[in-house]
Design a protein around this motif. Structure first.
Motif, PDB file in Angstrom:
ATOM      1  N   LEU A  57       0.690   0.717  -3.754  1.00 12.76           N
ATOM      2  CA  LEU A  57       1.327  -0.342  -2.979  1.00 12.76           C
ATOM      3  C   LEU A  57       2.212  -1.203  -3.884  1.00 12.76           C
ATOM      4  O   LEU A  57       1.734  -1.719  -4.895  1.00 12.76           O
ATOM      5  CB  LEU A  57       0.277  -1.237  -2.306  1.00 12.76           C
ATOM      6  CG  LEU A  57      -0.708  -0.575  -1.338  1.00 12.76           C
ATOM      7  CD1 LEU A  57      -1.955  -0.102  -2.076  1.00 12.76           C
ATOM      8  CD2 LEU A  57      -1.115  -1.542  -0.227  1.00 12.76           C
ATOM      9  N   SER A  58       3.462  -1.331  -3.526  1.00 13.46           N
ATOM     10  CA  SER A  58       4.389  -2.225  -4.225  1.00 13.46           C
ATOM     11  C   SER A  58       4.799  -3.317  -3.259  1.00 13.46           C
ATOM     12  O   SER A  58       5.203  -3.030  -2.125  1.00 13.46           O
ATOM     13  CB  SER A  58       5.620  -1.459  -4.714  1.00 13.46           C
ATOM     14  OG  SER A  58       5.255  -0.464  -5.652  1.00 13.46           O
ATOM     15  N   PHE A  59       4.684  -4.584  -3.685  1.00 13.17           N
ATOM     16  CA  PHE A  59       4.962  -5.676  -2.757  1.00 13.17           C
ATOM     17  C   PHE A  59       5.573  -6.865  -3.493  1.00 13.17           C
ATOM     18  O   PHE A  59       5.340  -7.069  -4.680  1.00 13.17           O
ATOM     19  CB  PHE A  59       3.690  -6.112  -2.016  1.00 13.17           C
ATOM     20  CG  PHE A  59       2.550  -6.507  -2.912  1.00 13.17           C
ATOM     21  CD1 PHE A  59       2.295  -7.842  -3.207  1.00 13.17           C
ATOM     22  CD2 PHE A  59       1.712  -5.547  -3.464  1.00 13.17           C
ATOM     23  CE1 PHE A  59       1.248  -8.210  -4.031  1.00 13.17           C
ATOM     24  CE2 PHE A  59       0.658  -5.902  -4.292  1.00 13.17           C
ATOM     25  CZ  PHE A  59       0.419  -7.238  -4.576  1.00 13.17           C
ATOM     26  N   SER A  60       6.345  -7.634  -2.767  1.00 13.06           N
ATOM     27  CA  SER A  60       6.977  -8.827  -3.328  1.00 13.06           C
ATOM     28  C   SER A  60       6.609 -10.072  -2.545  1.00 13.06           C
ATOM     29  O   SER A  60       7.009 -11.181  -2.915  1.00 13.06           O
ATOM     30  CB  SER A  60       8.502  -8.661  -3.367  1.00 13.06           C
ATOM     31  OG  SER A  60       9.015  -8.379  -2.075  1.00 13.06           O
ATOM     32  N   GLN A  61       5.882  -9.903  -1.455  1.00  9.86           N
ATOM     33  CA  GLN A  61       5.376 -11.031  -0.670  1.00  9.86           C
ATOM     34  C   GLN A  61       3.869 -10.890  -0.505  1.00  9.86           C
ATOM     35  O   GLN A  61       3.287  -9.862  -0.866  1.00  9.86           O
ATOM     36  CB  GLN A  61       6.064 -11.076   0.706  1.00  9.86           C
ATOM     37  CG  GLN A  61       7.538 -11.442   0.651  1.00  9.86           C
ATOM     38  CD  GLN A  61       8.127 -11.676   2.018  1.00  9.86           C
ATOM     39  OE1 GLN A  61       7.520 -11.379   3.048  1.00  9.86           O
ATOM     40  NE2 GLN A  61       9.346 -12.217   2.053  1.00  9.86           N
ATOM     41  N   GLU A  62       3.252 -11.922   0.029  1.00 10.79           N
ATOM     42  CA  GLU A  62       1.809 -11.913   0.230  1.00 10.79           C
ATOM     43  C   GLU A  62       1.380 -10.664   0.994  1.00 10.79           C
ATOM     44  O   GLU A  62       1.985 -10.303   2.003  1.00 10.79           O
ATOM     45  CB  GLU A  62       1.395 -13.165   0.989  1.00 10.79           C
ATOM     46  CG  GLU A  62      -0.102 -13.291   1.224  1.00 10.79           C
ATOM     47  CD  GLU A  62      -0.452 -14.600   1.901  1.00 10.79           C
ATOM     48  OE1 GLU A  62      -0.432 -15.634   1.203  1.00 10.79           O
ATOM     49  OE2 GLU A  62      -0.710 -14.585   3.122  1.00 10.79           O
ATOM     50  N   LEU A  63       0.333 -10.022   0.500  1.00 11.18           N
ATOM     51  CA  LEU A  63      -0.167  -8.801   1.125  1.00 11.18           C
ATOM     52  C   LEU A  63      -1.516  -9.099   1.766  1.00 11.18           C
ATOM     53  O   LEU A  63      -2.447  -9.565   1.112  1.00 11.18           O
ATOM     54  CB  LEU A  63      -0.327  -7.708   0.063  1.00 11.18           C
ATOM     55  CG  LEU A  63      -0.540  -6.271   0.554  1.00 11.18           C
ATOM     56  CD1 LEU A  63       0.639  -5.804   1.395  1.00 11.18           C
ATOM     57  CD2 LEU A  63      -0.743  -5.343  -0.631  1.00 11.18           C
ATOM     58  N   THR A  64      -1.604  -8.822   3.074  1.00  7.29           N
ATOM     59  CA  THR A  64      -2.823  -9.164   3.797  1.00  7.29           C
ATOM     60  C   THR A  64      -2.984  -8.245   5.008  1.00  7.29           C
ATOM     61  O   THR A  64      -2.330  -7.201   5.109  1.00  7.29           O
ATOM     62  CB  THR A  64      -2.786 -10.647   4.226  1.00  7.29           C
ATOM     63  OG1 THR A  64      -4.040 -10.988   4.827  1.00  7.29           O
ATOM     64  CG2 THR A  64      -1.657 -10.938   5.182  1.00  7.29           C
ATOM     65  N   LEU A 114      -0.926  -1.856 -11.669  1.00  3.83           N
ATOM     66  CA  LEU A 114      -0.068  -0.949 -12.426  1.00  3.83           C
ATOM     67  C   LEU A 114       1.148  -1.675 -13.005  1.00  3.83           C
ATOM     68  O   LEU A 114       1.612  -1.354 -14.108  1.00  3.83           O
ATOM     69  CB  LEU A 114       0.394   0.195 -11.514  1.00  3.83           C
ATOM     70  CG  LEU A 114       1.279   1.276 -12.119  1.00  3.83           C
ATOM     71  CD1 LEU A 114       0.576   1.972 -13.275  1.00  3.83           C
ATOM     72  CD2 LEU A 114       1.675   2.288 -11.045  1.00  3.83           C
ATOM     73  N   LYS A 115       1.625  -2.656 -12.272  1.00  4.85           N
ATOM     74  CA  LYS A 115       2.805  -3.396 -12.726  1.00  4.85           C
ATOM     75  C   LYS A 115       2.727  -4.831 -12.236  1.00  4.85           C
ATOM     76  O   LYS A 115       2.400  -5.086 -11.074  1.00  4.85           O
ATOM     77  CB  LYS A 115       4.081  -2.729 -12.192  1.00  4.85           C
ATOM     78  CG  LYS A 115       5.366  -3.435 -12.579  1.00  4.85           C
ATOM     79  CD  LYS A 115       6.571  -2.748 -11.957  1.00  4.85           C
ATOM     80  CE  LYS A 115       7.873  -3.490 -12.284  1.00  4.85           C
ATOM     81  NZ  LYS A 115       9.051  -2.855 -11.642  1.00  4.85           N
ATOM     82  N   GLY A 116       3.009  -5.770 -13.133  1.00  7.98           N
ATOM     83  CA  GLY A 116       3.025  -7.178 -12.749  1.00  7.98           C
ATOM     84  C   GLY A 116       1.678  -7.858 -12.944  1.00  7.98           C
ATOM     85  O   GLY A 116       0.801  -7.377 -13.662  1.00  7.98           O
ATOM     86  N   CYS A 117       1.520  -8.967 -12.272  1.00  7.18           N
ATOM     87  CA  CYS A 117       0.273  -9.750 -12.300  1.00  7.18           C
ATOM     88  C   CYS A 117       0.026 -10.248 -10.893  1.00  7.18           C
ATOM     89  O   CYS A 117       0.968 -10.674 -10.200  1.00  7.18           O
ATOM     90  CB  CYS A 117       0.424 -10.924 -13.273  1.00  7.18           C
ATOM     91  SG  CYS A 117      -0.998 -12.055 -13.313  1.00  7.18           S
ATOM     92  N   SER A 132       4.732 -12.456 -10.139  1.00  8.78           N
ATOM     93  CA  SER A 132       6.060 -12.140 -10.639  1.00  8.78           C
ATOM     94  C   SER A 132       6.947 -11.773  -9.455  1.00  8.78           C
ATOM     95  O   SER A 132       6.576 -11.977  -8.300  1.00  8.78           O
ATOM     96  CB  SER A 132       5.972 -10.983 -11.651  1.00  8.78           C
ATOM     97  OG  SER A 132       5.174  -9.936 -11.136  1.00  8.78           O
ATOM     98  N   LYS A 133       8.121 -11.238  -9.748  1.00  9.33           N
ATOM     99  CA  LYS A 133       9.046 -10.894  -8.673  1.00  9.33           C
ATOM    100  C   LYS A 133       8.427  -9.893  -7.714  1.00  9.33           C
ATOM    101  O   LYS A 133       8.611  -9.978  -6.498  1.00  9.33           O
ATOM    102  CB  LYS A 133      10.346 -10.345  -9.269  1.00  9.33           C
ATOM    103  CG  LYS A 133      11.438 -10.087  -8.244  1.00  9.33           C
ATOM    104  CD  LYS A 133      12.721  -9.622  -8.918  1.00  9.33           C
ATOM    105  CE  LYS A 133      13.809  -9.359  -7.882  1.00  9.33           C
ATOM    106  NZ  LYS A 133      15.070  -8.895  -8.529  1.00  9.33           N
ATOM    107  N   SER A 134       7.699  -8.943  -8.272  1.00 13.52           N
ATOM    108  CA  SER A 134       7.005  -7.944  -7.462  1.00 13.52           C
ATOM    109  C   SER A 134       5.826  -7.407  -8.255  1.00 13.52           C
ATOM    110  O   SER A 134       5.725  -7.622  -9.468  1.00 13.52           O
ATOM    111  CB  SER A 134       7.947  -6.802  -7.062  1.00 13.52           C
ATOM    112  OG  SER A 134       8.380  -6.101  -8.208  1.00 13.52           O
ATOM    113  N   ALA A 135       4.953  -6.699  -7.580  1.00 11.29           N
ATOM    114  CA  ALA A 135       3.789  -6.095  -8.236  1.00 11.29           C
ATOM    115  C   ALA A 135       3.516  -4.738  -7.607  1.00 11.29           C
ATOM    116  O   ALA A 135       3.853  -4.495  -6.444  1.00 11.29           O
ATOM    117  CB  ALA A 135       2.569  -6.997  -8.108  1.00 11.29           C
TER     118      ALA A 135
END
Length: 389
Positions: A319-326, A343-346, A379-382
């Motif tokens: 899953l790659s996301f840039s907004q709240e995931l719910t 895998l990427k980001g924080c 960050s910008k995305s994760a």
């Protein structure tokens, strides 16, 4: 300990001086850790013996790996399972493995290993070991055999090499008088003999592109990891998900690449059993079928979801996301645990009982009883990998 909240997972690091490296420590942000220069071959991200941490942020200095000792503020996941198995594993998880945690997740940096396979069905001695690989970087492997018409020739070469290796080992560890062969000489002779026998003509040696999937869940498929210091200088960087079954009851080896232990001994092989269980059908030996690329099932400006493994034993989504995931993407439905690897980001994690911060390269375990939770990116995305059953 409660199943109403998530916990950071303390990674169990396995030092491998001959084939490990520093990729794993770097990905976890531990370049300045006192053990950063040790060669780590594997990080156990989840298994039945995993320790969970009471820390709330992987950047906290109190959050440490399990290497030579158990970090403070840690307890084993087994403590929760013993007290509340259904709350930990979920209704589906309980049924699947009779109340046990049998999912094994490993983050691996490895060079070559033996020619091997796992059985498809239990045969009284050997147990199946479904496993699947996701390559973080370009890799090198053998997958399947080249020609089933040459299966008898392949078996004979395996037997010839085994006999030769036994003779070398015996000369190194001769009792009663001095060895007639040094360890160094034996290793050189082994590689010369293997080269002459040309065993690689019988298997498909293939480059695995970055972000590829190799699904070996069905068993009976020949496989090995390979090494090439020019092509893949760091070795194979793989995220493995598998059913947790011990190697000594699940792995059949036909060729150990001429490896001799420092004491002169060699590892036992199971050549007859390997060939008995080897699937020679075309589909199970075609790298074009065995190596797959992830396909997106959801794609939008803010969210991308790719199912990587979808087996009856375990599932893994990217899953790659840039907004709240719910909502639907972050609920256990009380049916299964969730394991999240960043895998990427924080990311920031929130449920009704706890807030956690998980940096790149680290994992969080979410018991089934938690139900719904929220993930946000710092960050910008994760990008995260979500494992469940």
């Amino acid at each position: 300990m409660s199943t109403n909240r998530a916990y950071l997972i303390i990674p169990k690091l396995i030092e491998q001086p001959t084939w490990g490296g520093r990729y794993i420590m770097k990905e976890k942000g531990w370049q300045k850790h006192p053990d950063a220069q040790r060669k780590i071959g594997q990080s156990y991200e989840l298994y039945s013996g995993s320790y969970l941490s009471l820390a709330t942020d992987t950047a906290d200095t109190a959050f440490q790996p399990e290497l030579d000792s158990i970090p403070r503020d840690a307890f084993q996941i087994e403590q929760i399972r013993a007290e509340d198995a259904e709350g930990l594993l979920g209704t589906r998880g309980i049924k699947k493995y009779n109340g046990q945690l049998k999912t094994l997740i490993k983050f691996t940096q490895a060079k070559g290993n033996s020619f091997q396979l796992h059985v498809r069905q239990p045969d009284g001695t050997w147990l199946p070991k479904p496993e699947s690989w996701y390559f973080f970087e370009k890799g090198l492997a053998t997958l399947g055999i080249t020609d089933k018409k040459k299966i008898n020739e392949y078996k004979k070469v395996c037997k010839d090499i085994e006999d030769y290796m036994k003779s070398l080992s015996a000369r190194i560890i001769e009792t009663g008088h001095a060895p007639s062969l040094s360890l160094h000489e034996a290793r050189q002779l082994a590689q010369m003999y293997i080269k002459k026998k040309n065993i690689y003509q019988f298997v498909n040696r293939v480059t695995i592109p970055k972000n590829s999937i190799v699904d070996l869940q069905y068993g009976a498929i020949h496989h090995s990891w390979e090494e090439d210091n020019e092509l893949i200088p760091r070795g194979n960087i793989v995220y493995e998900v598998q059913v947790d079954v011990a190697d000594d009851v699940s792995t059949l080896r036909s060729f150990d690449k001429g490896k001799i232990q420092d004491n002169g001994s060699i590892r036992p092989l199971q050549i007859d059993e390997y060939f008995k269980h080897l699937d020679t059908t075309k589909s199970m030996n075609d790298p074009a079928i065995l190596i797959k690329k992830a396909q997106e099932s959801v794609s939008s400006e803010f969210l991308s979801i790719s199912p990587l493994f979808n087996t009856s034993y375990y599932k893994l989504d990217k899953l790659s996301f840039s907004q709240e995931l719910t909502h639907e993407y972050t609920t256990t439905k009380h049916e299964t645990f969730h394991h999240i690897f960043v895998l990427k980001g924080c990311i920031d994690y929130h449920d009704n009982s706890i807030d956690l911060t998980i940096d790149e390269g680290h994992s969080v375990f979410i018991p089934a009883r938690v139900g719904g939770y929220v993930l946000k990116t710092n960050s910008k995305s994760a990008t995260v990998l979500k494992t469940y059953v």
